[in-house]
Design a protein around this motif. Sequence first.
Motif, PDB file in Angstrom:
ATOM      1  N   ASN A 110       0.807  -1.216   0.000  1.00 21.22           N
ATOM      2  CA  ASN A 110       0.000   0.000   0.000  1.00 21.22           C
ATOM      3  C   ASN A 110       0.842   1.269   0.000  1.00 21.22           C
ATOM      4  N   SER A 111       2.101   1.162   0.440  1.00 20.15           N
ATOM      5  CA  SER A 111       3.008   2.316   0.454  1.00 20.15           C
ATOM      6  C   SER A 111       3.748   2.489  -0.864  1.00 20.15           C
TER       7      SER A 111
ATOM      8  N   LYS B  96      -0.931  -0.555  10.840  1.00 22.63           N
ATOM      9  CA  LYS B  96      -1.015  -0.015   9.488  1.00 22.63           C
ATOM     10  C   LYS B  96      -0.162   1.243   9.436  1.00 22.63           C
ATOM     11  N   MET B  97       0.722   1.322   8.463  1.00 28.61           N
ATOM     12  CA  MET B  97       1.624   2.476   8.384  1.00 28.61           C
ATOM     13  C   MET B  97       2.001   2.745   6.938  1.00 28.61           C
ATOM     14  N   ASP B  98       1.948   4.007   6.549  1.00 26.33           N
ATOM     15  CA  ASP B  98       2.348   4.430   5.202  1.00 26.33           C
ATOM     16  C   ASP B  98       3.843   4.753   5.223  1.00 26.33           C
ATOM     17  N   TYR B  99       4.651   3.811   4.737  1.00 29.76           N
ATOM     18  CA  TYR B  99       6.099   3.994   4.745  1.00 29.76           C
ATOM     19  C   TYR B  99       6.534   5.125   3.821  1.00 29.76           C
ATOM     20  N   SER B 100       5.720   5.459   2.829  1.00 24.86           N
ATOM     21  CA  SER B 100       6.104   6.524   1.902  1.00 24.86           C
ATOM     22  C   SER B 100       6.173   7.872   2.625  1.00 24.86           C
ATOM     23  N   LYS B 101       5.317   8.080   3.625  1.00 26.97           N
ATOM     24  CA  LYS B 101       5.373   9.319   4.411  1.00 26.97           C
ATOM     25  C   LYS B 101       6.636   9.370   5.256  1.00 26.97           C
TER      26      LYS B 101
END
Length: 383
Positions: free
Chosen positions: A50-51, A133-138
């Motif tokens: 998802n990232s 759940k974590m957005d690594y792109s941020k």
Amino acid sequence: MISAGDCVAMLLAGGEGRRLGILTRNMAKPAVPFGGKYRIVDFTMSNCKNSGIQRVGVLTQYKPQALNAHIGVGSPWGLDRGKGRVTILPPYACTEGIKWYKGTADAVYQNLCFIDYHNSRNVLVVSGDHIYKMDYSKMLQYHLDKQADVTIAAIEVPWAEAGRFGILDTDSDGKVVEFEEKPQKPRNNLASMGIYIFDREIMKEYLEMDQQNKLSSHDFGKNVLPQMHQAGCRVFAYLFRGYWKDVGTLESYWEASMDLLNGQTGLDFHDPNWPIYTVAAEQPPEEPLPASGLINCSLVNETCEIRGRVEHSVLFPGVQVGRNSVVRESIIMEEAIIGEDVFLERAIVKAKATVQNKNFPVGPDEEVMFVQRSSTSTKFCPA
């Protein structure tokens, strides 16, 4: 969304997980089932997908068969086509035999050729045994904005639990000024989550140095990161605000499972913008049900047969609960059979186990284990 070439992920999935008892008797901790139809590793793998991180190396070691079969070539996460790629990276054989991973840093060091092959500027190091759940792109964007050599994901934990973690002291800009490894009297409650983004070339330099240190335990948190900080590297903390759980013990595994029932964790399995993928059909378990009849506020999967009462519990597919039995605040693994007139509370029942009467054996080596509620007990949804 980041591009595939910005970052390669190294997913540490070799954990033995002794404190999980029978759950890890035949599999590594990341392969343990969770949440009715998922496995623990699905959360980190889905975060990568998802990232926008499409190149993932999965570093395995302890009893990897179940994990290897589950991940395969990455099909459930769409990482088997286009620019996506999942590679299983077990300890390799050399002229001296199998060279087992000696620590988290050593595991990555032994696979530098994989990292160099993908030629990404940054390396994401993550654990495969956390629920979040974590957005690594941020986090990657933060890492680039700070021009950091390494960025550490951090979360504020309850003060009473701070001594269990590596604690980070930071300045007003987020730069790490001091490390405290499981301090008896922590100065703050900002804990490392064991998630790191490195500049690739700087990481390689310090992994090489760590290999030369015969006194090192070859661990990122204990050795490499403190050494980078002492040497004047730009080490930053990225503050994560959300649900995160290290499910390394039966108690924390049970608590994380119960957290799914209160609707306040942010782990929405029905979120179309951040799905949790798995090898099974990508349908989430049933919603927590209101009090009605035999089932109260529980996750009950397909093919379950419920003839008793199920309250505040997680049931995997194929579970049977007999007449006059009560299952309360419990986790019942796939195809387990609970007979008639059985009472279970705060229990974890292994897959395919059979509990036929009130006098069943319990314990860390048995098919049924009970969990004591901790001082940070979960809030349950109302009956």
